[in-house]
Scaffold this motif. Structure first.
Motif, mmCIF file in Angstrom:
data_model
loop_
_atom_site.group_PDB
_atom_site.id
_atom_site.type_symbol
_atom_site.label_atom_id
_atom_site.label_comp_id
_atom_site.label_asym_id
_atom_site.label_seq_id
_atom_site.Cartn_x
_atom_site.Cartn_y
_atom_site.Cartn_z
ATOM 1 N N LEU A 473 0.842 -1.200 0.000
ATOM 2 C CA LEU A 473 0.000 0.000 0.000
ATOM 3 C C LEU A 473 0.876 1.249 0.000
ATOM 4 C CD1 LEU A 473 -2.617 -1.173 2.651
ATOM 5 C CD2 LEU A 473 -3.083 -0.797 0.223
ATOM 6 N N ILE A 474 0.502 2.234 -0.811
ATOM 7 C CA ILE A 474 1.217 3.511 -0.863
ATOM 8 C C ILE A 474 0.244 4.611 -0.465
ATOM 9 C CG2 ILE A 474 2.578 5.103 -2.246
ATOM 10 C CD1 ILE A 474 2.113 1.662 -3.602
ATOM 11 N N ALA A 475 0.578 5.353 0.580
ATOM 12 C CA ALA A 475 -0.301 6.404 1.094
ATOM 13 C C ALA A 475 -0.351 7.586 0.128
ATOM 14 C CB ALA A 475 0.193 6.877 2.461
ATOM 15 N N PRO A 476 -1.391 8.404 0.222
ATOM 16 C CA PRO A 476 -1.450 9.613 -0.610
ATOM 17 C C PRO A 476 -0.212 10.473 -0.392
ATOM 18 C CG PRO A 476 -3.554 9.230 0.466
ATOM 19 C CD PRO A 476 -2.594 8.252 1.058
ATOM 20 N N HIS A 568 -5.941 9.401 -2.664
ATOM 21 C CA HIS A 568 -6.312 8.144 -2.026
ATOM 22 C C HIS A 568 -5.129 7.175 -2.058
ATOM 23 C CE1 HIS A 568 -10.087 9.999 -3.439
ATOM 24 N NE2 HIS A 568 -10.616 9.478 -2.345
ATOM 25 N N TRP A 569 -5.267 6.088 -1.318
ATOM 26 C CA TRP A 569 -4.214 5.079 -1.268
ATOM 27 C C TRP A 569 -4.130 4.348 -2.603
ATOM 28 C CZ3 TRP A 569 -1.257 3.463 3.160
ATOM 29 C CH2 TRP A 569 -1.489 4.239 4.306
ATOM 30 N N VAL A 570 -2.955 3.778 -2.877
ATOM 31 C CA VAL A 570 -2.741 2.950 -4.068
ATOM 32 C C VAL A 570 -2.301 1.562 -3.613
ATOM 33 C CG1 VAL A 570 -1.256 2.581 -6.078
ATOM 34 C CG2 VAL A 570 -2.236 4.836 -5.650
ATOM 35 N N LEU A 585 -2.188 -1.803 -10.508
ATOM 36 C CA LEU A 585 -2.319 -0.748 -9.500
ATOM 37 C C LEU A 585 -3.793 -0.429 -9.327
ATOM 38 C CD1 LEU A 585 0.530 1.707 -10.618
ATOM 39 C CD2 LEU A 585 0.676 -0.217 -9.028
ATOM 40 N N TYR A 586 -4.220 -0.338 -8.048
ATOM 41 C CA TYR A 586 -5.618 -0.053 -7.735
ATOM 42 C C TYR A 586 -5.699 1.172 -6.835
ATOM 43 C CZ TYR A 586 -6.932 -4.633 -9.601
ATOM 44 O OH TYR A 586 -7.154 -5.708 -10.428
ATOM 45 N N GLY A 587 -6.787 1.901 -6.952
ATOM 46 C CA GLY A 587 -7.037 3.071 -6.122
ATOM 47 C C GLY A 587 -8.295 3.757 -6.596
ATOM 48 N N THR A 588 -8.289 5.081 -6.533
ATOM 49 C CA THR A 588 -9.366 5.885 -7.106
ATOM 50 C C THR A 588 -8.814 6.574 -8.341
ATOM 51 O OG1 THR A 588 -10.444 6.246 -4.967
ATOM 52 C CG2 THR A 588 -10.956 7.803 -6.725
#
Length: 678
Positions: A473-476, A568-570, A585-588
């Motif tokens: 997970l990668i934070a904003p 948002h997170w990735v 890669l998933y997120g918004t």
């Protein structure tokens, strides 16, 4: 002295009711009238005398004194005072000095000039601040010093002109016999003075040391307290300021003792408690399980802290003071300790022995790890581009805080040295609710690369690495680092030796094949539109990777980094088969559109060929052991837009060195064949 700018005082005057301008050429009409009494002002003095005798005791004392003085003597006093007033009208009173410079009898303008002429040059001369065998030198310019001669003279003009009439007469009379010294007004730069005071404090000050306890080889020992030393900053500043315009150029640095918070007496109870706590082993139980910990382990658990003790005020009210308040003391191990402090009405501080929860966890948790169950973080399951949240689960584990508190009580008592382990609910780091708020709901980009399934060690490394990367997970605003997320590639983690590029050559190496994963990650980021922070191409061109979009990584060397610039997170998700790897890669979705162009190969450089003679091979035979690759250069340009507006344009330049080709050449002679005679 004051280092702040001071407003000039009101103009001084010999007549407290009628001010005059400083520096006026003559005094007000009949200045001597100031010194006359009420009855002098009246024509019929005999009538006034009778009237004054009938006054109540509230009459001014000087009037009563005047009635008892013979008329001739009174007239003489009035005459002398009048002469003095006339002589000093509009001038500094005789006998007044500033920093040893006489300015009495001078007009304000003349006094200002005198001070600037005699005191001004002193500002450039060094002043020495001394403490014991050390000294520090400072000059006026270094402190931003400036002589305010005008304000200094206005202050000097007040001598003999302020206070009651009797006080003014006394000031004027004494000034003739004993000079009156006044301070020079010197203005300083506050920042520079703070630097100087900080320098002196750092060199001279010694912080106080509270009494404490150390445990050595299972035995507690008292370390005595020691008072500190600190400079008296305000006084030191004022002393240096005065010395700048004084003939005396050496200033002793004024210091004071800094009291300790915990005296030797305040630590005695903690010392006694520590001895009891280390009297023997302790047993921790949980249901049918039992663990015994020796004195050596207990010694590592014990810590000491300052606590406030209840104090009794003068009214008999018991109060508790906050910890950390300094106790009154005059030296190391001062008698009285908390009792003396309480008697003085100040906060009382004592030392307390206790069991630290962190230290208990460090030794107890490894033995009681089977107690309870670990919590489970919420996770994400992806399939066909869709995201599903796997709910979190609370765990149950040993309550180390409660255990430490109960151990503190049990070890200080003289009873049974046994404590039952309690449990508590353990919340997961990532709850279901938190996972929902991360905004991981759709696929941003995906990319797949293929590889030869026959190289089993290399395939193993690709799969091992993909599993380690999955779920990252990668934070904003955060930056992903490939090496930071994966760490060293070691045999303990399951990596095997496989071909890897080292110094431009393919050689067996632990973790060979990781560049397959690195290249796949880079291309997923490339098509997501997220900003690339770091990427490096391989040393030579590899044809089965996309042209100009390969990426190499190694522990302690090249890395792949990208930034999550969304709100948002990735999530990084991986999937693999025997011959392919997919990174998504998933997120918004931020709405990025990605266009790119790949330029032609340029700067082509033929690869060199190394021939190795092989006597086991027939002459004329050639076997390519390691194929060569020509050197080249290629540029890939990526343009990222959002709602038709260009967000970023990236240029990825890949320069590949030629890869040397290794050919084995046969040198074995071919035997001649004979033709049979007919």
């Amino acid at each position: 002295m004051n280092d702040e700018t001071t407003q000039a005082p009101d103009a001084v005057n010999d007549d407290p009711t009628q001010p005059i301008e400083v520096g006026a050429s003559s005094a007000t009409t009949d200045e001597a009238v100031v010194w006359r009494t009420d009855y002098v002002r009246r024509k019929d003095r005999s009538a006034d005398v009778g009237r004054l005798r009938r006054r109540s005791s509230t009459s001014p004392t000087w009037a009563k004194w005047a009635l008892g003085v013979p008329t001739a003597l009174l007239a003489l006093v009035v005459l002398l005072v009048g002469v003095d007033v006339a002589a000093s009208a509009g001038r500094v009173h005789p006998g007044v000095r500033v920093a040893g410079v006489a300015i009495g009898g001078k007009t304000p303008a003349s006094a200002v000039a005198t001070l600037e002429r005699q005191l001004g040059p002193r500002l450039g001369q060094p002043v020495v601040a001394a403490f014991e065998k050390e000294s520090w030198s400072y000059t006026g310019p270094e402190l931003g010093a400036r002589l305010d001669a005008t304000t200094t003279v206005l202050t000097a003009m007040k001598v003999g002109r302020t206070g009651t009439l009797a006080e003014r007469v006394a000031q004027r009379a004494s000034a003739y016999f004993r000079p009156v010294e006044t301070d020079a007004k010197v203005l300083l730069d506050g920042v520079r003075v703070s630097v100087v005071l900080g320098e002196l404090s750092e060199a001279i000050s010694v912080p106080p040391k509270d009494a404490t306890i150390v445990i050595e080889k299972g035995r507690p020992r008292l370390v005595p307290s020691k008072v500190g030393i600190g400079i008296r900053a305000t006084k030191v500043r004022d002393d240096i300021t005065r010395a700048l315009v004084s003939a005396q150029r050496t200033v002793p640095v004024s210091v004071e003792f800094v009291p300790v918070a915990v005296t030797d007496d305040d630590a005695q109870q903690a010392l006694a408690d520590a001895r009891v706590m280390l009297a023997g082993p302790v047993t921790i139980t949980y249901e049918a399980k039992k663990w015994e910990f020796p004195v050596e382990a207990i010694a590592g658990w014990i810590a000491f802290r300052q606590v406030s003790l209840p104090t009794t005020s003068a009214a008999g009210v018991v109060a508790s003071a906050p910890a950390g308040t300094s106790a009154a003391t005059t030296g190391s191990g001062s008698a009285g300790g908390a009792e003396a402090t309480a008697a003085a009405g100040q906060a009382a501080i004592a030392l307390e022995a206790y069991v630290a929860a962190d230290e208990v966890s460090r030794t107890v948790m490894p033995k009681t790890g089977e107690v309870g169950r670990a919590p489970k973080d919420a996770s994400f399951r992806v399939s066909s581009g869709r995201v599903q949240i796997v709910p979190s689960e609370r765990g149950v584990g040993p309550d180390m805080i409660a255990l430490a508190d109960e151990l503190t009580v049990a070890l200080k008592a003289n009873g049974e040295r046994a404590v039952e382990l309690r449990t508590r609910l353990v919340q997961p780091a990532v709850t279901t609710e938190k996972a929902r708020g991360m905004g991981i709901k759709e696929r941003l980009a995906t990319y797949t690369t293929t590889y030869d399934p026959s190289n089993r060690p290399r395939v193993n490394n690709i799969h091992t690495l993909a599993e380690a990367l999955d779920g990252t997970l990668i934070a904003p605003g955060g930056v992903f680092s490939f090496n930071g997320a994966i760490g060293p590639r070691t045999a303990a983690k399951g990596y095997q030796e496989a071909p890897a590029i080292v110094n431009g050559k393919l050689v067996p190496q632990l973790g060979g094949g990781i560049c397959q994963v690195g290249t796949t990650v880079f291309n997923a980021v490339f098509f997501s539109g997220l900003p690339v922070v770091e990427r490096k191409n391989h040393s030579f061109y590899i044809s089965h990777y996309p042209k100009g979009r390969d990426a190499t990584v190694s522990w302690g060397g090249p890395d792949i980094k990208f930034r999550n610039d969304t709100e948002h997170w990735v999530l990084i998700a991986t999937a693999y088969s025997r011959s392919s790897l997919t990174v998504s890669l998933y997120g918004t979705d931020p709405g990025y559109e990605v266009d790119y162009s790949t330029g032609p190969f340029t700067n082509l450089k033929p690869h060199p060929v190394d021939e190795i003679k092989d006597s086991t091979m027939p002459v004329g035979s050639r076997i390519v052991e390691d194929g060569g690759v020509d050197g080249r250069r290629i540029v890939v340009t990526r343009t990222v837009t959002l709602d038709g507006r260009v967000v970023r344009t990236d240029t990825f330049v890949s320069v590949y060195a030629p890869k040397r080709e290794v050919v084995r050449v046969g040198t074995k002679p071919i035997a001649a064949t004979s033709t049979p005679t007919p």
